[in-house]
Design a protein around this motif. Structure first.
Motif, PDB file in Angstrom:
ATOM      1  N   ARG A 108       0.833  -1.203   0.000  1.00 49.82           N
ATOM      2  CA  ARG A 108       0.000   0.000   0.000  1.00 49.82           C
ATOM      3  C   ARG A 108       0.868   1.254   0.000  1.00 49.82           C
ATOM      4  N   ASP A 109       2.123   1.128   0.480  1.00 51.60           N
ATOM      5  CA  ASP A 109       3.004   2.294   0.545  1.00 51.60           C
ATOM      6  C   ASP A 109       4.433   1.819   0.759  1.00 51.60           C
ATOM      7  N   LEU A 110       5.264   1.956  -0.246  1.00 48.35           N
ATOM      8  CA  LEU A 110       6.651   1.506  -0.142  1.00 48.35           C
ATOM      9  C   LEU A 110       7.422   2.293   0.919  1.00 48.35           C
ATOM     10  N   ASN A 111       6.968   3.492   1.224  1.00 47.55           N
ATOM     11  CA  ASN A 111       7.642   4.293   2.242  1.00 47.55           C
ATOM     12  C   ASN A 111       7.543   3.681   3.637  1.00 47.55           C
ATOM     13  N   LEU A 112       6.597   2.761   3.829  1.00 41.40           N
ATOM     14  CA  LEU A 112       6.519   2.045   5.095  1.00 41.40           C
ATOM     15  C   LEU A 112       7.830   1.323   5.386  1.00 41.40           C
TER      16      LEU A 112
END
Length: 415
Positions: free
Chosen positions: A35-39
């Protein structure tokens, strides 16, 4: 055509990063769905994060939504037929299982994952199989805000924790009515977890079982149960219920091995968990096996690394091979365990300058994830880094990580 392995989210620690690269090296096509690679990228100071970008395809989709995840995978499947879909994240076990059932892919059933993730249902099912569990009561946080029920609670200390959906967050040892009221006030406004998933408003109040907590690291394949070994744990303190030090393999349970296996077999059958890794936490009280909880996934943080580096068993890779090969899968011969490993969670305050000045041996390392958000400590989520070491025995490794922690706190040179 290469077999397409789909990873839904991913575990953050060590081999969780490396599995994509390893799959590519073995000739597989890898799709990472998040859902979000920044996680994974932003909060962590770890060059292994770059291995995530080894995936052939990275798809950004709302992995909290069954419909969106399903549609994204159906689209991928048209161009790159999917061989298996797996996750190593607590938060996505149920939705991944549901998607696998829809796509007719191998999985533990959605109902078995749901029942296992719900700690109260889990206890009810394993009790029927003859497993001893702590006395446990469930209460709804929205029905306790008048605090009338506090007068009925008699047995302190107790453990209070979410029924499901919050990983290891908000697990507390409660010593009196004042602490229980404070806990209820703290969690009363929590409606979503760190992955933005709606969480249950039910919480468990559980009998406190004194003594050392262990976990059995288990691999189930085609009806066969393999105990890879036992991890021994230490808490931050008697008052702060945060897991701090882990060592593997724990040899002190050797005399209980047959008895523990008997209980694990009851757990596996009772929860209908047919394949993959299990992380089963328990205590031994008066020679009785007391289940603390079952997690239908491999042990978190550095446990998979300790297993890989002492036994040669890669939990990530073997789980995927099991899913792909099914009944043709053969459990590998484990190498003789000639070393032990340990890791120590670092909690604030941390002097990063002191960390940078330490000179460690080539079997030890410090991994800082991020700077402390505050100096308060309440549970596992407050850890800001880890000390890891592999030595001739788990006992030696345990001594080593504690020695390094002293140097981190007090300053030191060569270790």
């Amino acid at each position: 055509m290469k077999k397409n392995i789909v990873l839904v989210e991913n575990q953050l620690f060590y081999y969780g990063y490396n599995i994509i690269k390893k799959l590519r090296e073995h000739g597989y096509f890898v799709t990472l769905v998040t859902r979000d690679l920044n996680l994974y990228v932003e909060p962590f100071r770890n060059n292994q994060v770059q291995n995530l970008f080894e995936a052939n395809i990275i798809i950004k989709v709302e992995t909290n939504s069954f419909d969106e995840l399903k549609e994204a995978l159906l689209k991928v499947n048209k161009e790159w037929p999917i061989e298996c879909v797996v996750t190593f994240s607590d938060y996505y076990l149920d939705i991944t299982s549901k998607v696998c059932e829809y796509l007719h892919l191998k999985t533990n059933s959605f109902s078995s994952i749901e029942n296992t993730k719900n700690k109260f249902k889990q206890f009810e099912l394993v009790k029927k199989s003859g497993v001893i569990v702590p006395e446990t009561h469930v209460f709804n946080i929205d029905n306790t805000l008048n605090y009338d029920f506090l007068d009925d609670v008699e047995n302190y200390p107790c453990i209070v924790k979410p029924e499901c959906d919050n990983g290891s967050h908000f697990v507390r040892k409660i010593n009196n009515k004042k602490e229980l009221k404070k806990y209820i006030e703290m969690v009363s406004n929590i409606y979503k977890n760190e992955r933005n998933q709606k969480v249950s408003r039910n919480y468990l109040m559980q009998e406190f079982i004194d003594g050392i907590e262990y976990s059995a690291e288990v691999f189930v394949e085609n009806g066969n149960i393999h105990i890879l070994g036992y991890t021994s744990k230490e808490l931050y303190s008697n008052s702060i219920f945060a897991e701090k030090v882990f060592s593997f393999p724990c040899e002190e349970l050797r005399d209980f091995s047959d008895y523990i296996l008997e209980n694990i077999d009851k757990i596996v059958q009772g929860l209908n968990l047919k394949y993959g890794c299990l992380h089963i936490e328990f205590k031994i009280r008066d020679n009785d096996f007391i289940l603390i909880e079952v997690n239908p996934r491999l042990g978190g943080r550095y446990i998979s690394r300790m297993i890989k580096e002492t036994l040669g068993f890669d939990c990530f890779f073997e789980t995927i091979l099991l899913v792909i090969k099914g009944k043709d899968y053969q459990f590998p011969k484990l190498k003789p365990c000639k070393e032990g490993a340990a890791y120590n969670a670092l909690f604030p305050p941390i002097d990063e300058k002191k960390v940078s000045e330490l000179k460690l041996d080539n079997k030890s390392e410090i991994f800082l994830m991020h700077s402390p958000k505050s100096n308060s400590i309440s549970d596992n989520s407050d850890a800001v880094g880890y000390i890891y070491s592999r030595q001739e025995s788990a006992k030696d490794a345990l001594i080593k990580v504690k020695k390094i922690e002293c140097a981190v706190k007090e300053g030191g040179g060569d270790l």
